[in-house]
Design a protein around this motif. Structure first.
Motif, mmCIF file in Angstrom:
data_model
loop_
_atom_site.group_PDB
_atom_site.id
_atom_site.type_symbol
_atom_site.label_atom_id
_atom_site.label_comp_id
_atom_site.label_asym_id
_atom_site.label_seq_id
_atom_site.Cartn_x
_atom_site.Cartn_y
_atom_site.Cartn_z
ATOM 1 N N UNK A 7 70.120 -9.372 -44.287
ATOM 2 C CA UNK A 7 70.347 -10.468 -45.202
ATOM 3 C C UNK A 7 70.035 -10.142 -46.642
ATOM 4 N N UNK A 8 69.960 -8.859 -47.024
ATOM 5 C CA UNK A 8 69.687 -8.496 -48.410
ATOM 6 C C UNK A 8 70.949 -8.655 -49.247
ATOM 7 N N UNK A 9 70.788 -9.134 -50.473
ATOM 8 C CA UNK A 9 71.936 -9.220 -51.369
ATOM 9 C C UNK A 9 71.480 -9.092 -52.816
ATOM 10 N N UNK A 10 72.430 -8.786 -53.672
ATOM 11 C CA UNK A 10 72.188 -8.725 -55.115
ATOM 12 C C UNK A 10 73.445 -9.236 -55.798
ATOM 13 N N UNK A 11 73.310 -9.615 -57.059
ATOM 14 C CA UNK A 11 74.459 -10.126 -57.793
ATOM 15 C C UNK A 11 74.158 -10.074 -59.282
ATOM 16 N N UNK A 12 75.212 -9.985 -60.072
ATOM 17 C CA UNK A 12 75.137 -10.072 -61.530
ATOM 18 C C UNK A 12 76.254 -11.012 -61.965
ATOM 19 N N UNK A 13 75.901 -12.100 -62.648
ATOM 20 C CA UNK A 13 76.845 -13.177 -62.942
ATOM 21 C C UNK A 13 76.885 -13.398 -64.453
ATOM 22 N N UNK A 14 78.018 -13.144 -65.108
ATOM 23 C CA UNK A 14 78.112 -13.423 -66.553
ATOM 24 C C UNK A 14 77.976 -14.917 -66.818
ATOM 25 N N UNK A 15 77.246 -15.246 -67.878
ATOM 26 C CA UNK A 15 77.003 -16.628 -68.273
ATOM 27 C C UNK A 15 77.517 -16.862 -69.693
ATOM 28 N N UNK A 45 64.793 -13.704 -56.306
ATOM 29 C CA UNK A 45 64.368 -13.612 -57.692
ATOM 30 C C UNK A 45 65.602 -13.814 -58.562
ATOM 31 N N UNK A 46 65.504 -14.739 -59.512
ATOM 32 C CA UNK A 46 66.634 -15.108 -60.368
ATOM 33 C C UNK A 46 66.196 -14.937 -61.818
ATOM 34 N N UNK A 47 66.931 -14.139 -62.571
ATOM 35 C CA UNK A 47 66.587 -13.849 -63.963
ATOM 36 C C UNK A 47 67.820 -14.023 -64.841
ATOM 37 N N UNK A 48 67.615 -14.481 -66.064
ATOM 38 C CA UNK A 48 68.692 -14.646 -67.041
ATOM 39 C C UNK A 48 68.320 -13.856 -68.289
ATOM 40 N N UNK A 49 69.205 -12.921 -68.664
ATOM 41 C CA UNK A 49 68.972 -12.074 -69.836
ATOM 42 C C UNK A 49 69.873 -12.511 -70.978
ATOM 43 N N UNK A 50 69.272 -12.691 -72.159
ATOM 44 C CA UNK A 50 70.012 -13.065 -73.365
ATOM 45 C C UNK A 50 69.985 -11.882 -74.323
ATOM 46 N N UNK A 62 65.193 -2.976 -66.389
ATOM 47 C CA UNK A 62 64.588 -3.889 -65.414
ATOM 48 C C UNK A 62 65.081 -3.518 -64.033
ATOM 49 N N UNK A 63 64.146 -3.389 -63.091
ATOM 50 C CA UNK A 63 64.482 -3.005 -61.724
ATOM 51 C C UNK A 63 64.151 -4.160 -60.786
ATOM 52 N N UNK A 64 65.176 -4.682 -60.123
ATOM 53 C CA UNK A 64 65.025 -5.698 -59.090
ATOM 54 C C UNK A 64 65.328 -5.053 -57.742
ATOM 55 N N UNK A 65 64.567 -5.405 -56.703
ATOM 56 C CA UNK A 65 64.685 -4.713 -55.425
ATOM 57 C C UNK A 65 64.213 -5.640 -54.314
ATOM 58 N N UNK A 66 64.547 -5.287 -53.082
ATOM 59 C CA UNK A 66 64.030 -6.010 -51.920
ATOM 60 C C UNK A 66 62.878 -5.231 -51.302
ATOM 61 N N UNK A 67 62.147 -5.873 -50.391
ATOM 62 C CA UNK A 67 60.912 -5.274 -49.890
ATOM 63 C C UNK A 67 61.141 -4.039 -49.036
ATOM 64 N N UNK A 68 62.390 -3.801 -48.589
ATOM 65 C CA UNK A 68 62.634 -2.587 -47.818
ATOM 66 C C UNK A 68 62.375 -1.327 -48.606
ATOM 67 N N UNK A 122 77.592 -17.538 -73.662
ATOM 68 C CA UNK A 122 76.706 -17.015 -74.688
ATOM 69 C C UNK A 122 76.356 -15.561 -74.489
ATOM 70 N N UNK A 123 77.226 -14.804 -73.797
ATOM 71 C CA UNK A 123 77.017 -13.370 -73.560
ATOM 72 C C UNK A 123 75.779 -13.082 -72.726
ATOM 73 N N UNK A 124 75.234 -14.092 -72.067
ATOM 74 C CA UNK A 124 74.091 -13.868 -71.189
ATOM 75 C C UNK A 124 74.573 -13.417 -69.817
ATOM 76 N N UNK A 125 73.622 -12.976 -68.994
ATOM 77 C CA UNK A 125 73.955 -12.537 -67.638
ATOM 78 C C UNK A 125 72.803 -12.927 -66.714
ATOM 79 N N UNK A 126 73.161 -13.434 -65.531
ATOM 80 C CA UNK A 126 72.170 -13.768 -64.512
ATOM 81 C C UNK A 126 72.055 -12.600 -63.540
ATOM 82 N N UNK A 127 70.832 -12.192 -63.255
ATOM 83 C CA UNK A 127 70.541 -11.108 -62.323
ATOM 84 C C UNK A 127 69.852 -11.705 -61.109
ATOM 85 N N UNK A 128 70.402 -11.456 -59.922
ATOM 86 C CA UNK A 128 69.904 -12.081 -58.698
ATOM 87 C C UNK A 128 69.690 -11.011 -57.640
ATOM 88 N N UNK A 129 68.580 -11.117 -56.929
ATOM 89 C CA UNK A 129 68.354 -10.302 -55.744
ATOM 90 C C UNK A 129 67.623 -11.161 -54.728
#
Length: 615
Positions: free
Chosen positions: A287-295, A358-363, A419-425, A297-304
């Protein structure tokens, strides 16, 4: 599955017992099912001893066959279990292609000779002291055989396979069937003894095996037919299960991979790289997943995220949570609100549907990042100078617990940092706890950065590969999802930002402000196009807005213009009639801009367009 032809031969067997070598040939070939008359007590003891050896051999051989998981391991287990103990050579033919489950196979079907000994390194085996197996050429060695054989309905080979029972090679049925199996111009060499054993799975015959002995070996006995039947049955059922498992594992693996992004976006001001590794060949669904979603204002959401468990259910829940996160990101909600709605969605999916996220938004304009955590391992920030920092983010409770609040923190994201996002594996295993693994990962990142010098960041793709090397052999128990973001940012000198009152004079003021910014950037040749498009978009915003309208220009590899207002109604392009006085604004935007779009926000909407900058 592309199948390799397979045959198998081993060393000369150990010398047979005297009773076996002195047995008359007419009795040894098993022409009659009547047992020989009882002899002296020593003959009865020898027979009992041989039967005991035969039973022990069958038990050991079937266990060896059952150890195989995939098709090649099962066939190889049959070969290694029977050569040279039971036979001097073995040929294994299987359907091509093998039917899976309840599907109806084609008829007439084709048998293909397999050669699994070429698919393994010599001597590779779990049993110590195993003799390496030689590579056999069926065209020149003990048992010449054709690579392919078509089983014709009503033929001799078809009748033998339909009968299921093994037969001696010198029987009438086998003498007619073997040339059809081995090839029209090929037969069992003179003086050799053979057994032809059909391989029948749960529903149908899936192949055939030919056991062969040289003339200096004792001939096959009637009881050897029972041995061959046992070996063939265990092999066929194992192959049936392996093919079915392989298909299910392939479907599950493809299902999970289709839920992950095929490629990462390329938003302005940030570079992205990712890795995904399944836990193992025997447990590929997670069930591990990651994603990068443009927002906007040129921002981006980083999800893992990581759904607890390893099953098709975990993969399905992961897909639903990822889709929900993408939808929530499109609403431009704060990170803590996104996690709150994900928590509610997990509870709607059922009980015990828990996950960490973990959900992060970078501006890139403000060089800041906002992070909210739901029970996930903390991210690591690798600074440009080589310092690796475990970010202090409130851990929160996992998604699905319910009734908890999530907290977001806003941190600096300096240019050049990663920035490094990762799962516990990646950091947890049977050999170490999660915090020990996080510290080892931090030290590994710092050491990698030191090799590139204080003024340079390590290449992003190479950094991801190096991070995965932190795992030792056999030190991976779980899936791994990894998302790395290199912050480039947008310099303040490349940003122009204004507030415009929603009045009739706003479009004219927007044109003048845009022209001044383009002159300052040396992009005067874009002035006509930009003024026209800015005027159209601002006019449309002023028509519906009640609060000040925002206008922002960004200069990167393209020129991006963003106009925001407090009306949630998105504009729609339409074809204006000749008598209409308006309705052509978006038509002009679509014709002149390289790209454009509109995004609904929690506070309204943003309409944007991009123009290529001169080389």
């Amino acid at each position: 599955m592309t199948e390799q032809p397979t045959s198998h031969e081993g060393r000369q067997p150990l010398a047979a017992r005297p009773q076996e070598r002195t047995r008359p040939r007419s009795e040894a070939t098993g022409g009659s099912s009547v047992p020989p008359p009882a002899g002296p007590p020593q003959d009865l003891a020898g027979t009992a001893r041989r039967e005991g050896d035969r039973l022990r051999f069958v038990g050991a051989a079937t266990r060896r066959i059952a150890r195989g998981i995939d098709l090649d391991e099962i066939v190889l287990g049959l070969c290694r279990a029977t050569v040279p103990t039971f036979s001097d050579a073995i040929l294994v033919y299987l359907r091509s292609p093998l039917p899976v489950g309840d599907e109806r196979p084609v008829s007439p079907f084709v048998l293909r000779l397999r050669r699994t000994d070429r698919l393994r390194l010599a001597g590779e085996d779990s049993d110590p002291g195993t003799v390496p197996l030689p590579v056999v050429d069926p065209q020149t060695d003990l048992m010449p055989a054709a690579e392919l054989c078509e089983v014709r309905s009503g033929g001799a080979l078809s009748e033998v396979l339909r009968g299921v029972r093994p037969v001696f090679g010198d029987s009438a049925a086998a003498r007619a069937a073997l040339p059809e199996l081995l090839g029209a111009d090929r037969t069992v060499p003179s003086g050799h003894r053979a057994i032809l054993a059909p391989l029948r799975g749960r529903r149908r015959v899936i192949g055939a095996a030919v056991f062969l002995r040289r003339p200096d070996r004792p001939a096959f006995e009637p009881n050897d037919l029972l041995v061959a039947a046992q070996l063939a049955t265990h092999t066929a059922l194992g192959i049936d299960k392996a093919v079915l498992y392989g298909r299910e594992a392939y479907i599950a693996d493809e299902l999970q991979r289709t839920m992950l992004p095929d490629s990462l976006p390329q938003p302005t001001g940030v570079r992205l790289a990712s890795r995904y590794l399944p836990a193992a060949e025997t447990a590929r669904v997670g069930g591990d997943w990651y994603d990068a979603i443009p927002l906007p204002g040129s921002r981006v959401a980083l999800v893992v995220g990581d759904v607890m468990g390893h099953s098709m259910t975990s993969a399905a829940i992961m897909g639903q949570l990822r889709t929900t996160a993408q939808t929530l990101a499109g609403l431009d909600l704060p990170p803590q609100e996104v996690l709150h709605h994900l928590d509610e969605q997990a509870q709607r999916l059922g009980t015990d549907r828990m996950a960490t996220c973990l959900y992060a938004v970078y501006d890139p304009v403000s060089h800041r990042i906002t992070i909210a955590n739901a029970g996930h391992p903390p991210p690591i920030l690798l600074h440009l100078g080589g310092r690796a920092e475990v970010l202090r983010v409130p851990p929160g409770a996992p998604i699905g617990v319910g009734g908890v609040d999530f907290e977001a923190v806003e941190l600096d994201a300096p240019a050049g940092a990663t920035l490094l996002l990762y799962t516990d594996g990646l950091v947890e295993s049977r050999l170490r706890d999660v915090w020990t693994g996080i510290e080892q990962l931090r030290e590994r990142l710092a050491a990698t950065a030191q090799l590139t010098g204080p003024d340079h960041s390590p290449p992003l793709e190479a950094l991801c590969d190096d991070v995965l090397d932190v795992l030792g052999p056999g030190d991976r128990d779980d899936d791994i999802a990894l998302l790395a973001a290199r912050f480039d940012g947008i310099a303040p000198s490349d940003v122009a930002y204004w507030f415009l009152e929603p009045e009739d004079a706003a479009p004219g003021r927007a044109r003048r402000l845009a022209r001044r910014a383009l002159t300052r950037w040396g992009l005067e040749e874009l002035s006509d196009s930009v003024e026209l498009l800015v005027s159209e978009v601002v006019t449309n915003a002023v028509r519906y807005a009640e609060r000040p309208v925002t206008l922002r220009l960004l200069r990167t590899d393209v020129l991006r213009c963003e106009v925001g207002d407090d009306s949630p109604q998105l504009p729609r392009q339409r074809r204006a009639r000749d008598t209409d006085e308006g309705g052509r604004g978006l038509f002009l935007v679509n014709r002149l801009a390289r790209r454009w779009g509109a995004t609904r926000l929690s506070t309204g909407k943003v309409v944007w367009f991009e123009l290529p900058t001169p080389a």
